[in-house]
Enzyme design. Structure first.
Site, PDB file in Angstrom:
ATOM      1  N   ASP A  28     -12.249   8.237   1.643  1.00  0.00           N
ATOM      2  CA  ASP A  28     -11.446   9.468   1.604  1.00  0.00           C
ATOM      3  C   ASP A  28     -12.087  10.558   2.450  1.00  0.00           C
ATOM      4  O   ASP A  28     -11.393  11.379   3.035  1.00  0.00           O
ATOM      5  CB  ASP A  28     -11.282   9.944   0.164  1.00  0.00           C
ATOM      6  CG  ASP A  28     -10.676   8.863  -0.688  1.00  0.00           C
ATOM      7  OD1 ASP A  28      -9.546   8.459  -0.394  1.00  0.00           O
ATOM      8  OD2 ASP A  28     -11.353   8.380  -1.620  1.00  0.00           O
ATOM      9  N   TYR A  41       0.827  -1.198   0.000  1.00  0.00           N
ATOM     10  CA  TYR A  41       0.000   0.000   0.000  1.00  0.00           C
ATOM     11  C   TYR A  41       0.870   1.259   0.000  1.00  0.00           C
ATOM     12  O   TYR A  41       1.938   1.257  -0.585  1.00  0.00           O
ATOM     13  CB  TYR A  41      -1.044  -0.055   1.132  1.00  0.00           C
ATOM     14  CG  TYR A  41      -2.204   0.800   0.742  1.00  0.00           C
ATOM     15  CD1 TYR A  41      -2.950   0.479  -0.387  1.00  0.00           C
ATOM     16  CD2 TYR A  41      -2.472   1.982   1.385  1.00  0.00           C
ATOM     17  CE1 TYR A  41      -3.944   1.317  -0.849  1.00  0.00           C
ATOM     18  CE2 TYR A  41      -3.481   2.817   0.933  1.00  0.00           C
ATOM     19  CZ  TYR A  41      -4.203   2.489  -0.184  1.00  0.00           C
ATOM     20  OH  TYR A  41      -5.175   3.318  -0.645  1.00  0.00           O
ATOM     21  N   ARG A  90      -8.961  10.552  -8.774  1.00  0.00           N
ATOM     22  CA  ARG A  90      -7.989  11.260  -7.918  1.00  0.00           C
ATOM     23  C   ARG A  90      -7.244  10.187  -7.151  1.00  0.00           C
ATOM     24  O   ARG A  90      -7.628   9.815  -6.063  1.00  0.00           O
ATOM     25  CB  ARG A  90      -8.716  12.233  -6.977  1.00  0.00           C
ATOM     26  CG  ARG A  90      -7.874  13.269  -6.344  1.00  0.00           C
ATOM     27  CD  ARG A  90      -7.092  12.774  -5.132  1.00  0.00           C
ATOM     28  NE  ARG A  90      -7.912  12.534  -3.954  1.00  0.00           N
ATOM     29  CZ  ARG A  90      -7.849  11.414  -3.227  1.00  0.00           C
ATOM     30  NH1 ARG A  90      -7.037  10.423  -3.545  1.00  0.00           N
ATOM     31  NH2 ARG A  90      -8.615  11.272  -2.161  1.00  0.00           N
ATOM     32  N   GLU A 108     -13.771   4.858  -3.516  1.00  0.00           N
ATOM     33  CA  GLU A 108     -12.367   5.125  -3.229  1.00  0.00           C
ATOM     34  C   GLU A 108     -11.725   5.973  -4.316  1.00  0.00           C
ATOM     35  O   GLU A 108     -11.838   5.652  -5.506  1.00  0.00           O
ATOM     36  CB  GLU A 108     -11.652   3.766  -3.131  1.00  0.00           C
ATOM     37  CG  GLU A 108     -10.207   3.857  -2.786  1.00  0.00           C
ATOM     38  CD  GLU A 108      -9.962   4.466  -1.416  1.00  0.00           C
ATOM     39  OE1 GLU A 108     -10.779   4.234  -0.498  1.00  0.00           O
ATOM     40  OE2 GLU A 108      -8.969   5.183  -1.258  1.00  0.00           O
ATOM     41  N   ASP A 109     -11.058   7.025  -3.901  1.00  0.00           N
ATOM     42  CA  ASP A 109     -10.272   7.860  -4.812  1.00  0.00           C
ATOM     43  C   ASP A 109     -11.066   8.394  -6.000  1.00  0.00           C
ATOM     44  O   ASP A 109     -10.572   8.437  -7.138  1.00  0.00           O
ATOM     45  CB  ASP A 109      -9.003   7.113  -5.266  1.00  0.00           C
ATOM     46  CG  ASP A 109      -7.927   7.165  -4.168  1.00  0.00           C
ATOM     47  OD1 ASP A 109      -8.229   7.677  -3.082  1.00  0.00           O
ATOM     48  OD2 ASP A 109      -6.802   6.717  -4.410  1.00  0.00           O
ATOM     49  N   LYS A 142      -6.340  -1.727  -1.288  1.00  0.00           N
ATOM     50  CA  LYS A 142      -7.231  -1.515  -0.135  1.00  0.00           C
ATOM     51  C   LYS A 142      -7.792  -2.844   0.337  1.00  0.00           C
ATOM     52  O   LYS A 142      -7.905  -3.098   1.530  1.00  0.00           O
ATOM     53  CB  LYS A 142      -8.391  -0.594  -0.523  1.00  0.00           C
ATOM     54  CG  LYS A 142      -7.983   0.846  -0.666  1.00  0.00           C
ATOM     55  CD  LYS A 142      -8.296   1.649   0.591  1.00  0.00           C
ATOM     56  CE  LYS A 142      -7.540   2.946   0.588  1.00  0.00           C
ATOM     57  NZ  LYS A 142      -7.830   3.874   1.619  1.00  0.00           N
ATOM     58  N   ASN A 196      -0.438  11.935   0.489  1.00  0.00           N
ATOM     59  CA  ASN A 196       0.231  10.744  -0.026  1.00  0.00           C
ATOM     60  C   ASN A 196       0.429  10.882  -1.529  1.00  0.00           C
ATOM     61  O   ASN A 196      -0.332  11.594  -2.170  1.00  0.00           O
ATOM     62  CB  ASN A 196      -0.655   9.513   0.217  1.00  0.00           C
ATOM     63  CG  ASN A 196      -0.601   9.065   1.652  1.00  0.00           C
ATOM     64  OD1 ASN A 196       0.426   9.145   2.289  1.00  0.00           O
ATOM     65  ND2 ASN A 196      -1.732   8.579   2.147  1.00  0.00           N
TER      66      ASN A 196
HETATM   67  P1  NAI Z   1      -8.915  16.631  -3.092  1.00  0.00           P
HETATM   68  O1  NAI Z   1      -8.471  16.734  -4.504  1.00  0.00           O
HETATM   69  O2  NAI Z   1     -10.344  16.376  -2.794  1.00  0.00           O
HETATM   70  O3  NAI Z   1      -8.486  17.956  -2.293  1.00  0.00           O
HETATM   71  C1  NAI Z   1      -7.270  18.620  -2.442  1.00  0.00           C
HETATM   72  C2  NAI Z   1      -7.444  20.022  -1.864  1.00  0.00           C
HETATM   73  O4  NAI Z   1      -6.176  20.663  -1.860  1.00  0.00           O
HETATM   74  C3  NAI Z   1      -8.395  20.903  -2.665  1.00  0.00           C
HETATM   75  O5  NAI Z   1      -9.245  21.598  -1.798  1.00  0.00           O
HETATM   76  C4  NAI Z   1      -7.458  21.884  -3.352  1.00  0.00           C
HETATM   77  O6  NAI Z   1      -8.049  23.146  -3.576  1.00  0.00           O
HETATM   78  C5  NAI Z   1      -6.366  21.987  -2.311  1.00  0.00           C
HETATM   79  N1  NAI Z   1      -5.153  22.549  -2.870  1.00  0.00           N
HETATM   80  C6  NAI Z   1      -4.572  22.262  -4.064  1.00  0.00           C
HETATM   81  N2  NAI Z   1      -3.509  23.072  -4.250  1.00  0.00           N
HETATM   82  C7  NAI Z   1      -3.420  23.848  -3.163  1.00  0.00           C
HETATM   83  C8  NAI Z   1      -2.544  24.870  -2.770  1.00  0.00           C
HETATM   84  N3  NAI Z   1      -1.523  25.241  -3.539  1.00  0.00           N
HETATM   85  N4  NAI Z   1      -2.761  25.488  -1.591  1.00  0.00           N
HETATM   86  C9  NAI Z   1      -3.781  25.111  -0.795  1.00  0.00           C
HETATM   87  N5  NAI Z   1      -4.648  24.139  -1.113  1.00  0.00           N
HETATM   88  C10 NAI Z   1      -4.461  23.524  -2.287  1.00  0.00           C
HETATM   89  O7  NAI Z   1      -8.015  15.504  -2.449  1.00  0.00           O
HETATM   90  P2  NAI Z   1      -8.225  14.753  -1.048  1.00  0.00           P
HETATM   91  O8  NAI Z   1      -9.021  13.530  -1.242  1.00  0.00           O
HETATM   92  O9  NAI Z   1      -8.673  15.699  -0.026  1.00  0.00           O
HETATM   93  O10 NAI Z   1      -6.715  14.275  -0.759  1.00  0.00           O
HETATM   94  C11 NAI Z   1      -5.688  15.224  -0.567  1.00  0.00           C
HETATM   95  C12 NAI Z   1      -4.416  14.509  -0.173  1.00  0.00           C
HETATM   96  O11 NAI Z   1      -4.603  13.849   1.069  1.00  0.00           O
HETATM   97  C13 NAI Z   1      -3.964  13.442  -1.168  1.00  0.00           C
HETATM   98  O12 NAI Z   1      -2.556  13.491  -1.271  1.00  0.00           O
HETATM   99  C14 NAI Z   1      -4.372  12.156  -0.506  1.00  0.00           C
HETATM  100  O13 NAI Z   1      -3.520  11.075  -0.865  1.00  0.00           O
HETATM  101  C15 NAI Z   1      -4.197  12.500   0.949  1.00  0.00           C
HETATM  102  N6  NAI Z   1      -5.007  11.666   1.825  1.00  0.00           N
HETATM  103  C16 NAI Z   1      -4.378  11.026   2.856  1.00  0.00           C
HETATM  104  C17 NAI Z   1      -5.073  10.217   3.702  1.00  0.00           C
HETATM  105  C18 NAI Z   1      -4.377   9.520   4.802  1.00  0.00           C
HETATM  106  O14 NAI Z   1      -4.912   8.522   5.302  1.00  0.00           O
HETATM  107  N7  NAI Z   1      -3.234   9.961   5.226  1.00  0.00           N
HETATM  108  C19 NAI Z   1      -6.511   9.983   3.525  1.00  0.00           C
HETATM  109  C20 NAI Z   1      -7.094  10.715   2.430  1.00  0.00           C
HETATM  110  C21 NAI Z   1      -6.352  11.529   1.620  1.00  0.00           C
END
Ligand code: NAI
Length: 537
Positions: free
Chosen positions: A256, A90, A143, A232-233, A161, A395
């Protein structure tokens, strides 16, 4: 009758662990080396092979080959060496696997559903060789982690997953079905790759997209009644809408959004045990206003309200930043999911000035923007707080808002830190700091196990609340002393059992469980967990 030969189902294969009698019965004498091995000996060989590969992606392919050949062995290796192998099957390696999917693909796994299949999705699901499917993880590739739209290459995510469902929570692998909804991709580099295996067309959108998802969800329930569907994603333009549409109709969740929410709240509770503050006194700055952070923000607001704050007060404690800066009420055409968190405040663009203006106690990044938590931002957090809480959740590792080393160095070792991908311990001035991995793999496997053992008809917000509390309770004082606000991956199975018990309890209390309630729910859940043993000869 000719002898049956090697079993075609990788769950029935034992390889060198077939006894001499089994080899005779199957008519495969001589086709295996003479020695009959135990599964432990086989696992030792798997590990030796994986460890000999220097590149993570080669280790991933090595394990994927074992999974295709002998699934029981794959899961036993994973279960017995979770901490070492989770990062291989993963995050972070799965990100690379998806990027390389067209090149590393060897054997089919899972089901691909495309717009060409409209009208016959139920029929396709009936072709799936295992009839007892209890959990489907479905991704549309929109995504993939923080890597964007990867189209059908996103299949690595549902496969990964589900491997975690089995390894972390002991869900029976025969009950797992990975699905890629291939609706095309808008990423030209993926589409134009001569080896790309998905549909070479722009991503389906609008009513046609919704109709495809609708047919899939209805067909899944028809063919596998009561099946849990994990979305998912999906890109956030679809994720929030689909969750709102299906969460009250079928047994489903969006990991997510909801899984990350519960994981985040658990981390916040654990962090408070270090900082000593109360939840009601916190100020949360969310960097990124997408699925992950809106998921955490939503459950944090609910938790703040439970702690006595009004809705308006709770929301005023949660500021969000997206790619346009601070999310404010004055912003035109704000997406629906951000509106509930918009602040009545003058526009502010950059993170550092927002930190100075808002003075958060906790900074939570889920933006996919590597390096966004600069030394100046981290130092400002350390000026404002004795123990600044920093979550860099994005991630894979290449997308993290900061590394563990940056966070500890810039805060003089005072950060209470959690990261989405694993980081090695950091040593500063003779002191070593571990970092807890904030990953929803602490939550969704347990939710899935609860859904299957209790026969849950829906997954509710209350269940996620209970899951967050159960996870937080699994963080020991020793974990906290070493700097971890999440348990180590080696304790994943205990965590999943605790989460599953808490979720199933809510299911029974809410009248949403179809299975009879056992006298000792925790013991019943633990007993039901798959362990990666071969069927008796
Ligand atoms: P998403 O695409 O729904 O949201 C991304 C957000 O970041 C959007 O609101 C966007 O406007 C914002 N963004 C983009 N560029 C930006 C910038 N320069 N300044 C400020 N904000 C900016 O994606 P999601 O699902 O929220 O995931 C985001 C990240 O979190 C991914 O890398 C994902 O892998 C990670 N993630 C980690 C998890 C964990 O268990 N650690 C769980 C879910 C997501």
């Amino acid at each position: 009758m000719p002898p049956a030969g090697f079993p075609r189902d990788p769950l029935a294969n034992k390889g060198t662990a077939f006894s001499l009698q089994e080899r005779e019965r199957l008519g495969i004498e001589g086709r295996l080396p003479p020695r009959v091995e135990t599964i432990e000996e086989q696992v030792a060989r798997v590990l030796a092979s994986v460890r000999a590969k220097p590149a993570p992606i080669d280790r991933y392919c090595d394990l994927a080959a074992v999974q295709c050949e002998n699934e029981t062995l794959f899961y036993r290796a994973l279960i017995d060496h979770l901490e070492e192998l989770l990062p291989v099957v993963y995050t972070p390696t799965v990100g690379q696997a998806c990027l390389d999917w067209s090149r590393i693909y060897q054997r089919p796994r899972g089901l691909y559903v495309t717009p060409r299949d409209r009208g016959r999705i139920a029929q396709m699901l009936r072709h799936w060789p295992r009839s007892q499917v209890g959990v489907i993880v479905v991704a549309d590739g929109g995504r993939i982690l923080g890597l964007g739209d990867l189209g059908a290459n996103g299949m690595g995510i549902p496969i990964g997953k589900l491997a975690l469902y089995v390894a972390c929570a002991g869900v029976d692998p025969a009950r797992c079905l990975p699905v890629a909804l291939d609706v095309g991709t808008d990423t030209a580099a993926v589409r134009d790759d001569p080896l790309y295996l998905g549909l070479r067309q722009p991503r389906l959108a609008g009513a046609d997209y919704d109709a495809l998802v609708e047919e899939f969800v209805v067909a899944a329930q028809e063919v596998f009644p009561g099946v849990l569907v994990q979305f998912e994603d999906f890109a956030n333009v679809n994720a929030f809408r689909l969750l709102a549409r299906y969460k009250h109709r079928v047994c489903c969740f969006n990991d997510d959004i909801q899984g990350t929410g519960a994981m985040g709240l658990a981390g916040i509770h654990a962090a408070l045990r270090i900082t000593g503050g109360s939840l009601a006194a916190q100020r949360f700055l969310f960097f990124g206003a997408g699925e992950a952070n809106i998921g955490i923000g939503t459950i944090v607001v609910a938790a703040l309200k439970r702690a006595g704050l009004s809705d308006a007060d709770a929301r005023s404690r949660c500021w969000f930043i997206d790619s346009q800066g601070l999310v404010t009420t004055a912003r035109p055409q704000l997406a629906e999911h951000k509106r509930a968190f918009a602040q009545d405040h003058a526009p502010l663009a950059d993170l550092l000035s927002i930190v100075e203006a808002f003075r958060p106690t906790m900074l939570i990044g889920a933006s996919g923007q590597p390096g966004a938590f600069t030394d100046a931002v981290l130092a400002a957090m350390a000026r404002i707080n004795e123990r600044p809480v920093i979550f860099a959740l994005s991630n894979p590792t290449s997308k993290a808002e900061c590394t563990a080393e940056q966070a500890y160095r810039a805060t003089g070792g005072r950060a209470v830190l959690a990261t989405g991908s694993p980081f090695a311990p950091v040593t500063l001035e003779g002191r070593t700091y571990a970092t807890g991995q904030a990953n929803n793999s602490y939550i969704f496997p347990g939710v899935g196990l609860a859904a299957l053992t209790a026969g849950l008809r829906r997954i509710t917000d209350e269940m996620y609340f209970a899951a967050a509390q159960a996870l937080a309770a699994q963080v020991s004082d020793d974990d906290l002393r070493s700097g971890r606000i999440f348990p180590p991956a080696s304790r994943m199975r205990e965590v999943a059992a605790a989460v599953a018990t808490a979720v199933a309890e809510v299911g029974y209390a809410q009248g949403l469980a179809q299975e009879p309630q056992p006298a000792d729910l925790a013991a019943h859940i633990r007993r039901s967990m798959y362990r990666g043993d071969y069927a008796p000869p």
